[in-house]
Structures are given as structure tokens and as C-alpha cells.
Motif scaffolding. Structure first.
Motif, PDB file in Angstrom:
ATOM      1  N   LEU A 282       0.798  -1.232   0.000  1.00 20.96           N
ATOM      2  CA  LEU A 282       0.000   0.000   0.000  1.00 20.96           C
ATOM      3  C   LEU A 282       0.825   1.273   0.000  1.00 20.96           C
ATOM      4  N   GLY A 283       2.150   1.178   0.144  1.00 30.12           N
ATOM      5  CA  GLY A 283       2.987   2.374   0.141  1.00 30.12           C
ATOM      6  C   GLY A 283       3.160   2.973   1.525  1.00 30.12           C
ATOM      7  N   GLY A 284       4.084   3.917   1.611  1.00 32.84           N
ATOM      8  CA  GLY A 284       4.448   4.473   2.900  1.00 32.84           C
ATOM      9  C   GLY A 284       3.400   5.360   3.534  1.00 32.84           C
ATOM     10  N   VAL A 285       2.623   6.075   2.729  1.00 34.71           N
ATOM     11  CA  VAL A 285       1.611   6.972   3.283  1.00 34.71           C
ATOM     12  C   VAL A 285       0.565   6.178   4.063  1.00 34.71           C
ATOM     13  N   ILE A 286       0.035   5.147   3.442  1.00 36.39           N
ATOM     14  CA  ILE A 286      -0.959   4.310   4.111  1.00 36.39           C
ATOM     15  C   ILE A 286      -0.278   3.431   5.155  1.00 36.39           C
ATOM     16  N   GLY A 287       0.972   3.049   4.882  1.00 42.15           N
ATOM     17  CA  GLY A 287       1.707   2.233   5.835  1.00 42.15           C
ATOM     18  C   GLY A 287       1.850   2.893   7.187  1.00 42.15           C
ATOM     19  N   GLN A 288       1.988   4.204   7.218  1.00 42.14           N
ATOM     20  CA  GLN A 288       2.106   4.896   8.500  1.00 42.14           C
ATOM     21  C   GLN A 288       0.830   4.772   9.321  1.00 42.14           C
ATOM     22  N   VAL A 289      -0.314   4.721   8.653  1.00 39.22           N
ATOM     23  CA  VAL A 289      -1.571   4.500   9.371  1.00 39.22           C
ATOM     24  C   VAL A 289      -1.581   3.089   9.964  1.00 39.22           C
ATOM     25  N   ALA A 290      -1.111   2.115   9.190  1.00 42.22           N
ATOM     26  CA  ALA A 290      -1.036   0.751   9.695  1.00 42.22           C
ATOM     27  C   ALA A 290      -0.099   0.669  10.899  1.00 42.22           C
ATOM     28  N   ALA A 291       0.995   1.441  10.865  1.00 45.50           N
ATOM     29  CA  ALA A 291       1.922   1.463  12.003  1.00 45.50           C
ATOM     30  C   ALA A 291       1.242   2.023  13.246  1.00 45.50           C
ATOM     31  N   GLU A 292       0.478   3.103  13.077  1.00 50.86           N
ATOM     32  CA  GLU A 292      -0.237   3.676  14.215  1.00 50.86           C
ATOM     33  C   GLU A 292      -1.218   2.672  14.800  1.00 50.86           C
ATOM     34  N   LEU A 293      -1.922   1.949  13.932  1.00 51.76           N
ATOM     35  CA  LEU A 293      -2.878   0.955  14.409  1.00 51.76           C
ATOM     36  C   LEU A 293      -2.188  -0.104  15.264  1.00 51.76           C
ATOM     37  N   GLN A 294      -1.046  -0.592  14.790  1.00 53.47           N
ATOM     38  CA  GLN A 294      -0.355  -1.638  15.537  1.00 53.47           C
ATOM     39  C   GLN A 294       0.093  -1.128  16.898  1.00 53.47           C
ATOM     40  N   ARG A 295       0.697   0.041  16.925  1.00 52.58           N
ATOM     41  CA  ARG A 295       1.218   0.551  18.202  1.00 52.58           C
ATOM     42  C   ARG A 295       0.075   0.879  19.158  1.00 52.58           C
ATOM     43  N   GLU A 296      -1.034   1.398  18.646  1.00 49.03           N
ATOM     44  CA  GLU A 296      -2.177   1.699  19.509  1.00 49.03           C
ATOM     45  C   GLU A 296      -2.759   0.431  20.133  1.00 49.03           C
ATOM     46  N   HIS A 297      -2.548  -0.705  19.494  1.00 53.41           N
ATOM     47  CA  HIS A 297      -3.051  -1.972  20.028  1.00 53.41           C
ATOM     48  C   HIS A 297      -1.985  -2.753  20.779  1.00 53.41           C
ATOM     49  N   GLY A 298      -0.899  -2.085  21.109  1.00 62.83           N
ATOM     50  CA  GLY A 298       0.084  -2.690  21.996  1.00 62.83           C
ATOM     51  C   GLY A 298       1.156  -3.522  21.338  1.00 62.83           C
ATOM     52  N   VAL A 299       1.287  -3.445  20.019  1.00 61.11           N
ATOM     53  CA  VAL A 299       2.347  -4.167  19.330  1.00 61.11           C
ATOM     54  C   VAL A 299       3.669  -3.427  19.505  1.00 61.11           C
ATOM     55  N   ASP A 300       4.709  -4.170  19.821  1.00 61.43           N
ATOM     56  CA  ASP A 300       6.067  -3.618  19.840  1.00 61.43           C
ATOM     57  C   ASP A 300       6.575  -3.661  18.398  1.00 61.43           C
ATOM     58  N   LEU A 301       6.267  -2.605  17.640  1.00 61.46           N
ATOM     59  CA  LEU A 301       6.578  -2.553  16.209  1.00 61.46           C
ATOM     60  C   LEU A 301       7.947  -1.915  16.006  1.00 61.46           C
ATOM     61  N   ARG A 302       8.795  -2.619  15.300  1.00 62.00           N
ATOM     62  CA  ARG A 302      10.147  -2.128  15.027  1.00 62.00           C
ATOM     63  C   ARG A 302      10.378  -2.123  13.522  1.00 62.00           C
ATOM     64  N   CYS A 303      10.387  -0.934  12.945  1.00 62.78           N
ATOM     65  CA  CYS A 303      10.565  -0.784  11.503  1.00 62.78           C
ATOM     66  C   CYS A 303      12.013  -0.412  11.190  1.00 62.78           C
TER      67      CYS A 303
END
Length: 464
Positions: free
Chosen positions: A194-215
Motif C-alpha cells: 500500500l505504500g508508505g503513506v498508508i503504511g504509517q496508518v497501519a503502524a499507528e494501528l499496531q502501536r495503539e493496540h500494543g504491538v512492539d513494532l520495530r521498523c
């Protein structure tokens, strides 16, 4: 015998073989019977199971809402066919019209449909991949094993790769209350699709749900204890994580190796076929008795400049299988092209994500409805001045409209207003897709050029 007579004989008493006891394979077999084929029908599958549905494996099955062995695909009707399950195809002799099986047996055909799909790309270091606690997720058996391990409440799950499947696995882990770390070498989850613009929304979703996301992070090694159980993962930033479970989610590999030396135009991108699903040989000449459908197919699409597309989409497999089956037993004047518009969906972190078209072709994206900040929006992608794709987060009502825009090659950026449109969506911005040659999960649609014999692709596993 006349052409019409030969076709009638094929329909009445011919031998059709389908390699791939998959969604595409099953739907093709059903279509053949529905359209009057009364000859012998053989389905070959490397798994011991009859065709089952894959989307629930990373969703309902991992959550414990459905059992892996209860995901069989519904049958439209009884199917008079011979099933050769639990044995893989190992070779193809096109001159003799024979499929060689891994057990040494051979199956003769008059028409052949290849629907072998894809498999999960494994962890590239075999000794580490064999550790107890390292999983992939593609098959029914994969899902059952992973579900059992998640039921045992591991202390931490590591998901390697944040494509759609990896993100869905992380979502299921969080819904179960498990600690989960996601390691993604790209700038954001879903960035390849989906590209970086939409990807940043996906990143926010993961972190808001408690995922330890490391990009921007790669896993450089998996370490086991003396008993061979996974205990630690080493990351490219020098840190280490204590983990009990690691799920390798680095995309898929198309099942074409068994066709090496067959003369078909098959390679890492899939099997090239024309718009009527007939396979090309290595010289770029179309065959008339070998057809392709589903995830393993590369076919030209009129809406996208007749470039070859490989589509890992449920709906595409169904539609292409029906087209292939129809064309296998039809005269040339009655054959039809496969023109299905790519469509895809995912459910993760409480959001329904759906897309139409080919987002990964997009040069720019505009938020045409809704708001990125609210995680409820429709993003529209442009390519060479026309609408090429759209993706929605919890806003599916617009997708049918944008599908019509794609089909009519409507100009980009779109020039209309709606009550859902917000100021942030007024200007297109670069879609920000990563280098497609990186060896991570990629888009669910792969564009692979114009030539059926162009198989130039390099993949260097190294440390991913």
C-alpha cells in the motif's frame, strides 16, 4: 476428424488433469462439470487435504474461533473426479502430455490446468528454521501447529515481516492478550502493498493496540537452547529479544520448480499465460492444451497496459479458474478473456482493509474521503494521470465507485467532492513504495513486465 468433432470428443471422453487441489483447482473442476465436460477428471495435490479456505487461517483459526480442520471449501455440487492427494507433481512432459508425480507415477492428459499456487517463503537458514518455536503460516497444518503453540500462552511472539499475513498474525496475538514484537525491514507495515503513506496508518494501528513494532529492522539470527527450542532473536540494531515463538512472514514463493526443463514459460514470477489462461512456452508461443489459474499465473491485463500481473487474491483465483475451465473445453470463437479487477481484503486490529486495482503501480496517492488521523478513509492511487487503485480503511462504500473509475481509466487526481472529503485529501502526495527488489513481503499484486519469457528476478536471502 474435424475441429468441432475433436472438441466434442474432448468434452465427452477427454482426460483433464488439474495440478493443485486448491481453491482455483476446485472451482475449475466444478465449472468443467457445470459446462458439460463428462470425461475423466483428476485433481493432484501435494497436501493430504481436499481444498480448504486459506483466509480464515490467519484470522479465525489463530483466534481459536474455528478449527483448522473445519475450513473445507463448500462444494457447489458433487464432483465426479479422481483425487490424488498427498503427492506432489514432480515434472511435466508436454510432448507426451504427461504429469510425473513425486511417487514415480505418471498421469496422462488431453488438457492440463496448473493451479499450484504459492508457498510461504521459509526462514533462509535451515538450522534456525528447524528450531522448535519457528513457524510459517500458509497451510492448514501450519495454522493448526501455530494455534496450538499460541494456546500455550508464549511469553513473547516475534513476527518477522509486516505484510498482510504478518500483520494479521500480530493482530490475532494481541487479541489473545499475547505480547508480540513485529520486525519489519521497511519503513512501515504493509508498505510493499500500500505504500508508505498508508503504511504509517497501519503502524499507528499496531502501536495503539500494543504491538512492539520495530521498523527499519532486520532479524539477523534466531538462537535456540541446547534442547533445540527457540529462545532468542538477534536484531540488526544489535539488540536481542527473548522469544518463545517466531513466525516467519516474508512473503510467498510460487510453486513452479517442478516445471524446470518442461519448456513452459515458468519461473519465480509464476507461469506466463495469455488473457484466456493458455500457458506460454519458453519461446513465447502460446500452448493450446496447458492452462494456468490462480496465484501461480502471470497474465496480461487490459486495464494495466497489458502488463503481466500475478495476483495473490481469493476472488481472482475463483474468476480465473472459471475462465480457464470454460476455455479448456471451448472453441476459439467461444473463449473469453480473464479481466477481473484485482480486489483484496484484510481484517486486523479492528479495521477492515479493502482495495481494488493495483496500488503498487501507484505513483501518487490522495486521501479522497475520510481522514488518515481517524483511521477511516479512502485513498486513491494515480498512475500516469489516471486512477489505478483505491484502498479503504473501514470505508468500503466508496470502493465500487472507484472500481468503475479504474475500469474507465478516469483521470487522476479525481475531480469531485463529497460529504466525506476532508481538506487533507485535496492534494496528491507520492505513494512512497519501497524498492520492489527487497527480499521482504511484497504487494499482493506483482507487475512483471510485458514479455512472457522475461523471468529476470534476483532474490538474495542473506540475513533478512
Amino acid at each position: 476428424m474435424s475441429g468441432d468433432g475433436a472438441l466434442e470428443r474432448l468434452r465427452r471422453e477427454g482426460r483433464i488433469v488439474i495440478v493443485g487441489a486448491s481453491l482455483a483447482g476446485l472451482r475449475a473442476a466444478e465449472t468443467l462439470r457445470e459446462e458439460g465436460f463428462t470425461g475423466s477428471l483428476t485433481l493432484i495435490g501435494d497436501e493430504p487435504h481436499e481444498p480448504y479456505d486459506r483466509p480464515p487461517l490467519s484470522k479465525q483459526v489463530l483466534l481459536g474461533h474455528a478449527a483448522a480442520d473445519r475450513t473445507e471449501l463448500p462444494r457447489r455440487h458433487g464432483l465426479d473426479a479422481e483425487w490424488r492427494l498427498g503427492v506432489a507433481a514432480a515434472g511435466l512432459d508436454m510432448a507426451a502430455r504427461r504429469v510425473r508425480l513425486a511417487d514415480g507415477d505418471e498421469v496422462e492428459y488431453d488438457r492440463l490446468l496448473i493451479a499450484t499456487g504459492v508457498r510461504a517463503r521459509p526462514w533462509p537458514h535451515p538450522a534456525e528454521a528447524e528450531l522448535d518455536g519457528v513457524f510459517v503460516l500458509r497451510t492448514r497444518d501450519d495454522a493448526a501447529r501455530l494455534q496450538r503453540r499460541l494456546d500455550a500462552s508464549p511469553r513473547r511472539v516475534l513476527v518477522i515481516g509486516a505484510g498482510f499475513t504478518g500483520s494479521e498474525i500480530a493482530s490475532a496475538c494481541r487479541e489473545r492478550g499475547l505480547s508480540v514484537t513485529v520486525a519489519e525491514r521497511g519503513a512501515a507495515p504493509l508498505v510493499g502493498a500500500l505504500g508508505g503513506v498508508i503504511g504509517q496508518v497501519a503502524a499507528e494501528l499496531q502501536r495503539e493496540h500494543g504491538v512492539d513494532l520495530r521498523c527499519g529492522i532486520m532479524v539477523t539470527g534466531l538462537e535456540g537452547d541446547p534442547a533445540g527450542r527457540l529462545r532468542r532473536a538477534h536484531l540488526s540494531d544489535g539488540t536481542a529479544l527473548d522469544v518463545d515463538v517466531a513466525v516467519v512472514s516474508l512473503g510467498a514463493t510460487r510453486n513452479t520448480e517442478w516445471l524446470a526443463g518442461s519448456g513452459l514459460g515458468a519461473g519465480p514470477r509464476g507461469i506466463a499465460c495469455d488473457a484466456g489462461c493458455r500457458a506460454f512456452d519458453v519461446r513465447g508461443i502460446v500452448t493450446d492444451d496447458v492452462f494456468v489459474a490462480g496465484d501461480v499465473a502471470r497474465s496480461p491485463h487490459a486495464l494495466f497496459g497489458y502488463q503481466f500481473l500475478s495476483l495473490e487474491h481469493w476472488g481472482n483465483a475463483v474468476a480465473q479458474a472459471a475462465t480457464a475451465a470454460h476455455n479448456m473445453i471451448s472453441s476459439s470463437s467461444e473463449r473469453r478473456p480473464h479481466l477481473w479487477v484485482p480486489a483484496f481484503w484484510s481484517a486486523q486490529f479492528g479495521v477492515n482493509i479493502k482495495s481494488v486495482g493495483v496500488p503498487s503501480l501507484g505513483e501518487e496517492v490522495i486521501v479522497a474521503q475520510g481522514s488518515l488521523a481517524e483511521h477511516r478513509f479512502t485513498g486513491v492511487y494515480g498512475y500516469q494521470g489516471r486512477v489505478i487503485a483505491a484502498v479503504s480503511f473501514d470505508q468500503t462504500k466508496w470502493l465500487e465507485f472507484y472500481q468503475r473509475q479504474i475500469e474507465s481509466a478516469a483521470p487522476f487526481p479525481p475531480d469531485y467532492s463529497s460529504v466525506d472529503r476532508r481538506p487533507e485529501g485535496l492534494q496528491p502526495v507520492p505513494a512512497d513504495f519501497p524498492d520492489p527488489s527487497l527480499p521482504t513481503h511484497g504487494p499482493s499484486v506483482t507487475v512483471s513486465g510485458y514479455s512472457p519469457t522475461d523471468q529476470r528476478i534476483t532474490f538474495t536471502p542473506a540475513r533478512v
